[in-house]
Design a protein around this motif. Structure first.
Motif, short mmCIF file in Angstrom:
data_model
loop_
_atom_site.label_atom_id
_atom_site.label_comp_id
_atom_site.label_asym_id
_atom_site.label_seq_id
_atom_site.Cartn_x
_atom_site.Cartn_y
_atom_site.Cartn_z
N ASP A 41 3.06 -19.12 24.63
CA ASP A 41 2.14 -17.85 24.48
C ASP A 41 2.53 -16.54 23.67
OD1 ASP A 41 -0.24 -18.60 25.86
OD2 ASP A 41 0.58 -17.43 28.07
N SER A 42 4.02 -16.46 23.07
CA SER A 42 4.06 -15.41 22.39
C SER A 42 4.48 -15.89 20.80
CB SER A 42 6.00 -15.30 22.38
OG SER A 42 6.35 -16.34 21.85
N ILE A 43 3.64 -16.58 20.81
CA ILE A 43 3.34 -17.12 18.79
C ILE A 43 2.06 -16.53 18.41
CG2 ILE A 43 2.76 -18.81 17.28
CD1 ILE A 43 5.45 -20.13 17.92
N GLY A 44 0.79 -16.59 19.55
CA GLY A 44 -0.59 -15.95 19.00
C GLY A 44 -1.18 -17.26 18.24
N ASP A 45 -2.65 -17.10 18.12
CA ASP A 45 -3.34 -17.59 17.44
C ASP A 45 -3.36 -18.07 15.96
OD1 ASP A 45 -3.88 -18.67 20.05
OD2 ASP A 45 -5.35 -17.34 19.73
N GLN A 46 -3.01 -17.36 15.65
CA GLN A 46 -3.07 -16.61 13.89
C GLN A 46 -1.81 -16.73 13.39
OE1 GLN A 46 -5.75 -13.25 12.81
NE2 GLN A 46 -7.19 -14.24 13.89
N VAL A 47 -1.50 -17.52 11.53
CA VAL A 47 -0.30 -16.61 11.09
C VAL A 47 -0.66 -15.97 10.75
CG1 VAL A 47 0.94 -17.89 9.05
CG2 VAL A 47 -0.11 -19.52 11.17
N PRO A 48 0.16 -14.87 10.28
CA PRO A 48 -0.35 -13.64 10.26
C PRO A 48 -0.66 -13.50 8.45
CG PRO A 48 2.20 -13.26 10.64
CD PRO A 48 1.42 -15.03 10.82
N PRO A 49 -1.30 -13.16 8.03
CA PRO A 49 -1.35 -12.88 6.27
C PRO A 49 -0.55 -12.52 5.22
CG PRO A 49 -2.68 -11.35 7.56
CD PRO A 49 -2.07 -12.01 8.67
N ASP A 50 -0.35 -13.37 3.96
CA ASP A 50 0.92 -12.97 3.05
C ASP A 50 -0.39 -11.69 2.64
OD1 ASP A 50 2.08 -14.64 3.64
OD2 ASP A 50 1.65 -16.17 2.00
N THR A 51 0.30 -10.59 2.34
CA THR A 51 0.15 -9.84 1.18
C THR A 51 0.88 -9.51 0.07
OG1 THR A 51 0.54 -7.91 3.65
CG2 THR A 51 0.80 -7.20 1.16
N HIS A 52 -0.61 -10.11 -1.34
CA HIS A 52 0.15 -10.09 -2.42
C HIS A 52 -0.27 -8.43 -3.27
CE1 HIS A 52 0.80 -14.47 -1.31
NE2 HIS A 52 0.11 -14.05 -0.86
N ILE A 53 -0.34 -8.42 -4.45
CA ILE A 53 -0.60 -7.55 -5.31
C ILE A 53 -0.95 -7.84 -6.70
CG2 ILE A 53 0.24 -5.40 -6.57
CD1 ILE A 53 1.76 -5.09 -4.44
N VAL A 54 -1.90 -8.13 -6.97
CA VAL A 54 -2.27 -7.99 -8.03
C VAL A 54 -2.56 -7.65 -9.33
CG1 VAL A 54 -4.17 -10.29 -9.35
CG2 VAL A 54 -3.27 -10.38 -7.20
N GLN A 55 -1.84 -7.63 -10.10
CA GLN A 55 -2.36 -6.26 -11.35
C GLN A 55 -2.30 -6.69 -13.29
OE1 GLN A 55 0.69 -3.30 -10.17
NE2 GLN A 55 1.98 -3.91 -11.93
N ARG A 56 -3.15 -5.66 -13.24
CA ARG A 56 -3.15 -6.74 -15.22
C ARG A 56 -1.80 -5.61 -15.57
NH1 ARG A 56 -6.53 -4.79 -19.30
NH2 ARG A 56 -7.71 -3.80 -17.82
N TYR A 57 -1.29 -5.62 -16.53
CA TYR A 57 -0.46 -4.66 -17.89
C TYR A 57 -1.37 -4.26 -18.21
CZ TYR A 57 3.16 -3.53 -19.77
OH TYR A 57 4.69 -2.22 -21.33
N ILE A 58 -0.94 -2.92 -18.67
CA ILE A 58 -1.93 -2.19 -19.70
C ILE A 58 -0.67 -2.19 -20.14
CG2 ILE A 58 -2.88 -0.27 -19.91
CD1 ILE A 58 -4.20 -1.76 -17.01
N ASP A 59 -1.24 -2.44 -21.64
CA ASP A 59 -0.67 -2.61 -22.33
C ASP A 59 -1.37 -2.13 -24.24
OD1 ASP A 59 -2.79 -3.63 -23.63
OD2 ASP A 59 -2.38 -5.96 -24.53
N ASN A 60 -1.36 -0.45 -23.58
CA ASN A 60 -2.33 0.56 -24.37
C ASN A 60 -2.68 2.06 -23.66
OD1 ASN A 60 -4.68 -0.42 -22.85
ND2 ASN A 60 -5.92 0.45 -23.93
N PRO A 61 -1.14 1.94 -22.83
CA PRO A 61 -0.98 3.35 -21.73
C PRO A 61 -1.11 4.96 -22.80
CG PRO A 61 1.11 2.20 -22.25
CD PRO A 61 0.44 1.72 -22.81
N TYR A 62 -1.34 5.39 -22.50
CA TYR A 62 -1.58 7.08 -22.86
C TYR A 62 -0.62 7.11 -22.87
CZ TYR A 62 -3.49 11.70 -23.73
OH TYR A 62 -3.72 12.55 -23.96
N LEU A 63 0.50 7.84 -23.49
CA LEU A 63 1.94 8.51 -23.79
C LEU A 63 1.92 9.45 -24.07
CD1 LEU A 63 2.07 5.41 -26.34
CD2 LEU A 63 2.53 5.60 -24.00
N ILE A 64 2.56 10.63 -24.12
CA ILE A 64 3.20 11.90 -24.18
C ILE A 64 4.46 11.82 -24.85
CG2 ILE A 64 3.64 13.39 -22.84
CD1 ILE A 64 2.18 13.66 -20.60
N ALA A 65 4.50 12.00 -25.82
CA ALA A 65 5.35 11.82 -26.81
C ALA A 65 6.14 10.59 -27.33
CB ALA A 65 6.89 13.21 -26.11
#
Length: 187
Positions: A41-65
């Motif tokens: 019984d210790s396994i449970g019925d579900q495989v834990p979900p994977d966590t993912h981070i999806v992001q787009r690289y910001i190639d035009n960032p606001y710059l300070i100096a």
């Protein structure tokens, strides 16, 4: 996608996720068979979900100096309270897209900035100093719109995970948000 996920297209991500879902379904089936055979019984019925981070690289960032920066904002979740005094972390190197391998140009994290060849550590500005800087350059109305846009980003992200946030009036969670602005002051 492998290790070089730069330039990944949405279709590639969708195809990868579909293949991943099929693999997870097969894993659940194998675990279910194993559980039935072993009556464990210790396994449970579900495989834990994977966590993912999806992001787009910001190639035009606001710059300070000429330097890239991000904002660290703290959010206390009981209902939602966004702290006014976070800080901006500035890179110690001038921003350029010519060398994507130099993380000290593209990542503003303090621990990464400490590894600089020049011995610089980047720097931090208080949120108040940043607001004064932006107000002087863009006006109070633009800065207030920016603050409201950041609040919208925070609330939208919290709605996405509201099912896993503790729902107890005696508890709270504190999150640190890292916000990057593009050259049009869009968070």
């Amino acid at each position: 996608m492998g290790d070089s996920s730069y330039g990944c297209r949405l279709k590639e991500l969708t195809d990868w996720r579909t293949a991943r879902s099929l693999m997870e379904a097969n894993t659940k089936e194998v675990l279910s068979d194993w559980k039935t055979q072993r009556s464990h019984d210790s396994i449970g019925d579900q495989v834990p979900p994977d966590t993912h981070i999806v992001q787009r690289y910001i190639d035009n960032p606001y710059l300070i100096a000429g330097r890239k920066f991000d904002l660290r904002i703290y959010v206390l979740v009981t209902s939602v309270w966004i702290g006014r005094e976070g800080f901006a972390r500035l890179s110690n190197k001038q921003f350029s897209l010519s060398d994507l391998s130099d993380s000290r140009v593209h990542l503003t994290n303090s621990s990464i900035q400490l590894r600089s060849d020049s011995g610089g550590q980047g720097c931090k500005w208080s949120m108040r100093r940043l607001r004064e800087f932006l107000t002087a350059r863009h006006g109070a109305t633009t800065v207030e719109t920016l603050v409201q846009d950041i609040a919208r980003v925070v609330l939208t992200s919290l709605r996405c995970v509201q099912n896993v946030i503790i729902q107890d009036r005696h508890c709270f969670e504190l999150y640190g948000y890292d916000v990057l602005l593009d050259c049009n002051l869009k968070p």
